[in-house]
Design a protein around this motif. Sequence first.
Motif, short mmCIF file in Angstrom:
data_model
loop_
_atom_site.label_atom_id
_atom_site.label_comp_id
_atom_site.label_asym_id
_atom_site.label_seq_id
_atom_site.Cartn_x
_atom_site.Cartn_y
_atom_site.Cartn_z
N THR A 192 2.79 22.78 1.69
CA THR A 192 2.58 21.40 2.13
C THR A 192 1.58 20.76 1.18
OG1 THR A 192 3.01 21.94 4.45
CG2 THR A 192 1.83 19.88 4.01
N TRP A 193 1.97 19.63 0.60
CA TRP A 193 1.05 18.83 -0.21
C TRP A 193 0.26 17.94 0.74
CZ3 TRP A 193 5.97 17.05 -3.09
CH2 TRP A 193 6.39 18.04 -3.99
N ILE A 194 -1.05 17.88 0.54
CA ILE A 194 -1.90 17.03 1.37
C ILE A 194 -2.68 16.09 0.45
CG2 ILE A 194 -3.78 16.95 3.05
CD1 ILE A 194 -2.96 19.79 3.91
N ILE A 195 -2.40 14.80 0.60
CA ILE A 195 -3.09 13.76 -0.18
C ILE A 195 -4.08 13.08 0.76
CG2 ILE A 195 -2.85 11.66 -1.54
CD1 ILE A 195 0.10 12.53 -2.05
N THR A 196 -5.35 13.04 0.35
CA THR A 196 -6.41 12.50 1.21
C THR A 196 -7.24 11.48 0.46
OG1 THR A 196 -6.54 14.68 2.27
CG2 THR A 196 -8.33 13.14 2.72
N LYS A 197 -7.53 10.36 1.13
CA LYS A 197 -8.51 9.41 0.60
C LYS A 197 -9.90 9.98 0.88
CE LYS A 197 -5.98 5.07 1.17
NZ LYS A 197 -6.07 3.69 1.70
N THR A 198 -10.73 10.07 -0.15
CA THR A 198 -12.04 10.71 0.00
C THR A 198 -13.20 9.73 -0.06
OG1 THR A 198 -12.32 11.10 -2.36
CG2 THR A 198 -11.14 12.80 -1.10
N GLY A 199 -12.93 8.49 -0.40
CA GLY A 199 -14.02 7.54 -0.60
C GLY A 199 -14.44 7.45 -2.05
N SER A 200 -14.11 8.49 -2.82
CA SER A 200 -14.38 8.44 -4.26
C SER A 200 -13.09 8.67 -5.04
CB SER A 200 -15.44 9.48 -4.65
OG SER A 200 -15.01 10.78 -4.30
N GLY A 201 -11.97 8.48 -4.37
CA GLY A 201 -10.67 8.66 -5.02
C GLY A 201 -9.69 9.32 -4.08
N LEU A 202 -8.74 10.03 -4.66
CA LEU A 202 -7.72 10.74 -3.90
C LEU A 202 -7.78 12.22 -4.22
CD1 LEU A 202 -4.62 8.39 -4.46
CD2 LEU A 202 -6.12 8.47 -2.45
N SER A 203 -7.59 13.03 -3.20
CA SER A 203 -7.54 14.48 -3.35
C SER A 203 -6.11 14.95 -3.10
CB SER A 203 -8.48 15.13 -2.33
OG SER A 203 -8.21 16.50 -2.17
N LEU A 204 -5.65 15.94 -3.87
CA LEU A 204 -4.38 16.61 -3.63
C LEU A 204 -4.67 18.08 -3.39
CD1 LEU A 204 -1.25 16.96 -3.66
CD2 LEU A 204 -1.45 17.33 -6.14
#
Length: 195
Positions: A83-95
């Motif tokens: 499962t790919w998880i893309i998250t907004k972190t406040g300093s960009g995007l995490s995958l």
Amino acid sequence: MISPTYAHAKMSYSPAPLVSIATQDAFFNQIKQLCGQSFVGQVTVDNAGPSSFSEEKLVMHVRKCTDSELQIPFHVGEDASRTWIITKTGSGLSLKHDHRHDDGSHDKSTMYGGHTVDAGWDNVQSFPADQYSKELFVELGIPQSVGNTWQMFVYPDKFSYRLIRQGREFRVDFDLTSRIINPPAPWGYSDKTHN
């Protein structure tokens, strides 16, 4: 004793807004618009030669979406471990890559991935390997993966997942013009969380 002013301030507290820059918002929202849909893909570049990825049916399912996170299972034939998880972190995007066994337990190689280091584009974001992933790859005996960068591309008719590092390139393109029936929940997840 808590002062009345402090108590009032505490009651009116609300979570910090999800801050993100325009290009990353646009990228995130384009994928979010696909929520609840599944698409078939095919390997278009693999300089390491044929693998299970080129021999099995490849399906991406934009399965669960919130304002801050996208969960996208990537099925390889009957293998529902990814499962790919893309998250907004406040300093960009995490995958992150959530890898599970068929009993739902985590694989020893799990939650690796990267974080954006620049603005990217509305249609393309790059995720160079983060420190956790680099240390995990060394521990697992695959130090060549320390140089990994994952890229995702989203256009009206195509979504692409790409891995690059020195001497290595792998890419899967998914046809967004043709939806298919959604697959079962990926390993370790429940259909009750389906969006």
